[in-house]
Design an enzyme around this catalytic site. Structure first.
Site, PDB file in Angstrom:
ATOM      1  N   GLY A   1       0.828  -1.198   0.000  1.00  0.00           N
ATOM      2  CA  GLY A   1       0.000   0.000   0.000  1.00  0.00           C
ATOM      3  C   GLY A   1       0.862   1.248   0.000  1.00  0.00           C
ATOM      4  O   GLY A   1       2.029   1.212   0.393  1.00  0.00           O
ATOM      5  N   ARG A   2       0.278   2.344  -0.415  1.00  0.00           N
ATOM      6  CA  ARG A   2       1.013   3.602  -0.464  1.00  0.00           C
ATOM      7  C   ARG A   2       0.026   4.747  -0.294  1.00  0.00           C
ATOM      8  O   ARG A   2      -1.083   4.714  -0.817  1.00  0.00           O
ATOM      9  CB  ARG A   2       1.757   3.724  -1.794  1.00  0.00           C
ATOM     10  CG  ARG A   2       2.549   5.015  -1.975  1.00  0.00           C
ATOM     11  CD  ARG A   2       3.228   5.028  -3.329  1.00  0.00           C
ATOM     12  NE  ARG A   2       4.289   4.042  -3.406  1.00  0.00           N
ATOM     13  CZ  ARG A   2       5.563   4.294  -3.127  1.00  0.00           C
ATOM     14  NH1 ARG A   2       5.917   5.515  -2.746  1.00  0.00           N
ATOM     15  NH2 ARG A   2       6.478   3.352  -3.224  1.00  0.00           N
ATOM     16  N   GLY A   3       0.411   5.735   0.500  1.00  0.00           N
ATOM     17  CA  GLY A   3      -0.449   6.901   0.717  1.00  0.00           C
ATOM     18  C   GLY A   3       0.387   8.134   0.969  1.00  0.00           C
ATOM     19  O   GLY A   3       1.630   8.097   0.901  1.00  0.00           O
TER      20      GLY A   3
ATOM     21  N   LYS B   1       4.039   0.392   8.346  1.00  0.00           N
ATOM     22  CA  LYS B   1       3.961   1.648   7.601  1.00  0.00           C
ATOM     23  C   LYS B   1       5.163   2.518   7.940  1.00  0.00           C
ATOM     24  O   LYS B   1       5.408   2.843   9.111  1.00  0.00           O
ATOM     25  CB  LYS B   1       2.674   2.384   7.941  1.00  0.00           C
ATOM     26  CG  LYS B   1       2.468   3.654   7.117  1.00  0.00           C
ATOM     27  CD  LYS B   1       1.080   4.207   7.286  1.00  0.00           C
ATOM     28  CE  LYS B   1       0.804   5.269   6.229  1.00  0.00           C
ATOM     29  NZ  LYS B   1      -0.356   5.015   5.424  1.00  0.00           N
TER      30      LYS B   1
ATOM     31  N   ASP C   1      -8.768  11.871   6.251  1.00  0.00           N
ATOM     32  CA  ASP C   1      -8.464  11.296   4.934  1.00  0.00           C
ATOM     33  C   ASP C   1      -9.255  10.003   4.722  1.00  0.00           C
ATOM     34  O   ASP C   1      -8.686   8.950   4.429  1.00  0.00           O
ATOM     35  CB  ASP C   1      -6.969  11.041   4.791  1.00  0.00           C
ATOM     36  CG  ASP C   1      -6.558  10.825   3.318  1.00  0.00           C
ATOM     37  OD1 ASP C   1      -7.366  11.174   2.427  1.00  0.00           O
ATOM     38  OD2 ASP C   1      -5.457  10.305   3.075  1.00  0.00           O
TER      39      ASP C   1
ATOM     40  N   GLY D   1       2.995   7.740   3.786  1.00  0.00           N
ATOM     41  CA  GLY D   1       4.098   6.792   3.669  1.00  0.00           C
ATOM     42  C   GLY D   1       3.698   5.528   2.931  1.00  0.00           C
ATOM     43  O   GLY D   1       2.593   5.403   2.401  1.00  0.00           O
TER      44      GLY D   1
ATOM     45  N   VAL E   1       3.344   1.234   2.886  1.00  0.00           N
ATOM     46  CA  VAL E   1       3.031   0.110   3.767  1.00  0.00           C
ATOM     47  C   VAL E   1       3.646  -1.159   3.193  1.00  0.00           C
ATOM     48  O   VAL E   1       3.517  -1.440   1.994  1.00  0.00           O
ATOM     49  CB  VAL E   1       1.505  -0.064   3.927  1.00  0.00           C
ATOM     50  CG1 VAL E   1       1.196  -1.180   4.925  1.00  0.00           C
ATOM     51  CG2 VAL E   1       0.853   1.233   4.363  1.00  0.00           C
TER      52      VAL E   1
END
Length: 796
Positions: A517-519, A538, A630, A522, A524
């Site tokens: 995952g990415r946000g 994360k 968010d 940062g 994950v």
């Protein structure tokens, strides 16, 4: 690993020697006539047959103990009943005894009796702790109950334990001070179940809202039985018609209904695997309306965490004890010409009105208060009616932005009063430790020589065992590097929350090789810890806090627990590295599943309910008031049963700690398409930004379309915006309700959907995305609307 032969021989010799000694402490199933439980043997406790509850002495301070019943599976000490909550006993020679005459007594230091059941029986009697948590003194020959703890609750009710006209729940003084506090749940003389604040100098009822009569809050006074109870399914019913069910309704979780120290009544459910508690119902959602929270002249404020503060011109009496409230820094004169006012908007002090007058101008209200020497302030509603409320006392103060009234506090005209005190709120905290010391002397008695030498021998044997264990650990450490991992595993099992080293997490992720995952905060990675637990790790970016500050914030997030919030297991704060360790969620994010065929209609509806419950808990129910900022499909994860778990909550606290404390943010948070208008218009940020984002996510689940940039088939090839399109279709009068739903519905949803529930979900989502934030419901109201339909359907 092989030990040297002499050490092995010593282990074998010591094991058989030590095993031959009598056990000095153990749990027991019952207490018979003439037996007792000693405070000096802390492991000598009564245990229920299924192991859920224990009863015995628990230490609450230096040389201070009380006798209690508690949950064994909880990772934090959770008492459900106390015999001597207001009179702790000494740590020596105190005992809980079943006497020969059938009376239960608690003695302090071998001297005075401080608690007794006042029972008597010549028949066979026995004290047992049942699986329900009820401590029962049973007369077996007459098959009757002489006494039971269920008849004398302290601050907690358990399933099937009745609250009656002769009993009440009284809160603890604080989270760690278990003595009787200021709040109680009881049946009033009019047969209504109420909450009462009984402070040091005044008392007042605050629930149900005293501004309404009983039938306006769905209560009835026409039932004198006065009994309330909740069942193992989480369903509560009272004789005054108060009814509710837990958010996790059903047989399974262990539950308790507790009158909490902050004046709210909450139903808690226990996660057996994690040993943590989650709130599944609470009486009061606007917690600042609870009376007495901040003492005389004090004001309760959500900013966004619940805080106590003083009005302008006042100072706090004792920051460690807000029950004492605030005191003025000035002296008032009865001379009207020597007094003036300072205004505090959106604030009210409930009650203690000298009178009430309508159709009065603000100037006339000011003049009225000035003429009354007893008038300390007045609240004025400029709503067309011109309502004036002069106050003789300033108690039960709260501030809410939705409250339209203004408080005018009388101050000396010749003094300049700044608003410094009002802006510097102090968070509602409790002492970290209940420090109680009993300075009592003990009588000395001549010791029995045999007992003395036996204890010396046992102590020597125990010391030898400890030496052997330490030697064994040393050999194991020198020969097996994995021992440290085992110890760390025990630490995690005991605390549930751990500080990891960067090297550990680097090894667990294979040098951060598998990205899942990415946000914005940062990336994950998937990892496997040394105890073989699969985790999501994360790596945070843009964190500039020091280790101590980061630890303080992350530990707060780690304590927040709800079935619809992802669980944090640990963190890393080492050098420049800042990482969070979460439970691994099998099915990934809602975004990963939304545009596949894995989510049918029922799953989507349950995801909407679960997400609302999780956000409602963050906003209103947990003591640390948290905004997510968010909400989007990528931050809603789905477990093996497709139950939603909101992820990345609390990151706004880590990323902009000072900004959050000011209820404003130095930078815009969120993702394009899901952001509320407040971000763009530079308006104050409240929990309603999460409500807006949630509404967008629900519309996305229903329609299968992204918030922006989709093509409207019937409206041309231009870019589509989700909210106006759905609103236009749902407001269309030319087509039937079913046609409207079919037009906006994701074609991946099969034909087995519920038309009524689908329309309800869309209407609720459209309420959530209103441009005006005050027109949006709270997340708890969203959950209630959706759950209310579920409950009504079940009752049909």
């Amino acid at each position: 690993m092989h030990h040297p032969q002499p050490l092995q021989s010593f282990y074998i010799f010591f094991f058989f020697t030590y095993a031959a000694l009598p056990s000095l402490s153990s749990s027991i199933q019952s207490l018979s006539r003439g037996s007792s439980i000693s405070v000096e043997r802390p492991d000598n406790v009564l245990v229920s047959p299924d192991g859920t509850f224990s009863a015995g002495f628990h230490r609450i301070g230096d040389n201070a103990y009380f006798f209690a019943i508690w949950f064994n599976q909880s990772t934090i000490f959770t008492p459900v009943w106390m015999a001597n909550r207001d009179h702790p006993v000494n740590g020596r020679r105190s005992a809980f005894s079943l006497q020969g005459d059938g009376n239960l007594i608690l003695t302090d230091g071998g001297r005075s009796t401080i608690w007794t059941t006042n029972t008597a029986s010549t028949s066979l009697v026995q004290l047992r702790l049942e699986n329900t948590g009820n401590l029962v003194l049973q007369n077996y020959e007459e098959n009757g109950t002489l006494w039971q703890s269920f008849d004398f609750p302290t601050d907690t009710l358990l399933p099937q334990q009745p609250l009656t006209k002769n009993s009440k729940l009284i809160s603890s003084r604080s989270q760690t001070n278990y003595s009787s506090g200021f709040y109680s749940l009881y049946f009033d003389n009019d047969n209504i179940l109420r909450l009462l604040y009984n402070g040091p100098s005044i008392s007042s009822v605050y629930w149900p809202d005293p501004g309404f009569v009983s039938w306006e809050v769905q209560r009835t006074t026409y039932n004198n039985s006065r009994i309330a109870i909740f069942d193992p399914f989480g369903q509560f019913h009272s004789s005054d018609d108060l009814k509710f069910i837990s958010s996790d309704f059903g047989l399974g979780p262990k539950r308790r209904l507790t009158m909490d120290f902050d004046g709210n009544v909450r139903l808690y459910s226990l996660n057996d695997k994690k040993g943590s508690w989650a709130v599944s119902w609470l009486a009061i959602r606007r917690s600042c309306t609870i009376h007495g929270l901040c003492g005389p002249n004090g004001i309760c404020v959500h900013t966004p965490e619940r805080r106590c503060t003083c009005p302008p011109g006042f100072k706090v009496k004792d920051p460690a004890d807000w029950s004492q409230g605030c005191e003025p820094t000035f002296d008032l004169s009865c001379d009207a010409k020597a007094s003036s006012y300072i205004s505090v908007p959106n604030v009210d002090f409930y009650g203690y009105d000298i009178n009430y007058t309508e159709k009065l101008t603000l100037e006339a209200c000011k003049y009225l208060c000035l003429q009354l020497c007893s008038c300390k302030a007045f609240m004025y509603h400029m709503d067309g009616l011109g309502r004036c409320y002069p106050k003789t006392l300033l108690l039960n103060g709260f501030q809410e932005l939705s409250f339209s009234g203004t408080m005018y506090i009388k101050v000396p005209k010749n003094r300049t009063i700044s608003k410094e005190y009002f802006t510097d709120g102090i968070k509602l905290n409790c002492p970290l430790k209940a420090h109680v010391e009993l300075p009592r002397a003990y009588e000395t008695k001549q010791e029995n020589a045999f007992i003395k030498y036996l204890l010396l021998f046992v102590s020597a044997a125990g010391g030898a065992e400890l030496v052997c264990i330490l030697i064994g650990w040393w050999f194991m450490f020198m020969n097996n590097n994995d021992s440290n991992a085992i110890e760390q595993g025990y630490l995690v099992a005991a605390t549930g929350f751990k500080k990891f080293s960067y090297a550990e997490l680097k090894k667990a992720t294979g040098n951060f090789s598998e990205e899942i995952g990415r946000g914005g905060a940062g990336v994950v990675y998937k990892g496997v810890l040394s105890d073989q637990r699969v985790v999501a790790i994360k790596r945070l970016e843009g964190i500039n806090q020091g280790e101590a500050e980061f630890l303080a914030e992350v530990s707060t997030i780690g304590r927040i627990n709800h079935m619809n919030l992802i669980q944090m297991w640990g963190f890393c704060a080492e050098g420049k590295h800042r990482l969070l360790v979460y439970e691994y969620i099998e099915h990934g994010s809602l975004d990963d599943n939304l545009f596949s065929n894995s989510l049918d209609w029922e799953k989507r509806f349950e995801i909407a309910i679960g997400t609302a419950k999780g956000l409602g808990y963050l906003h209103e129910e947990c003591l640390e008031w948290v905004l997510h900022c968010d909400i989007k499909p990528q931050n809603i994860l789905l477990d093996s049963d497709y139950m939603p778990k909101v992820a990345d909550f609390g990151l706004s606290k880590l990323l902009d700690r000072r900004g959050l404390d000011r209820s404003s943010f130095s930078t815009v948070r969120g993702t394009r398409g899901y952001m509320a208008p407040e971000w763009i218009l530079n308006l104050p940020i409240t929990s309603k930004v999460d409500v807006y984002s949630y509404g967008i996510v629900v519309l996305e689940m229903v329609t299968g379309k992204r918030p922006t940039g989709f093509h409207v088939i019937n409206g041309g090839e231009g870019d589509g915006r989700l909210v106006p399109w759905v609103r236009d279709v749902m407001n269309g009068r030319a087509i039937s309700k079913q046609r409207r739903i079919e037009e906006i519905m994701d074609p991946r949803i099969d034909s087995g959907y519920d038309l009524v529930k689908m329309e309800l979900l869309v209407r609720v989502a459209l309420q959530c995305v209103e441009e005006e934030r005050d027109a949006r419901p709270t997340m708890s109201q969203v959950a209630e609307m959706l759950l209310g339909h579920e409950n009504n359907q079940e009752g049909l």
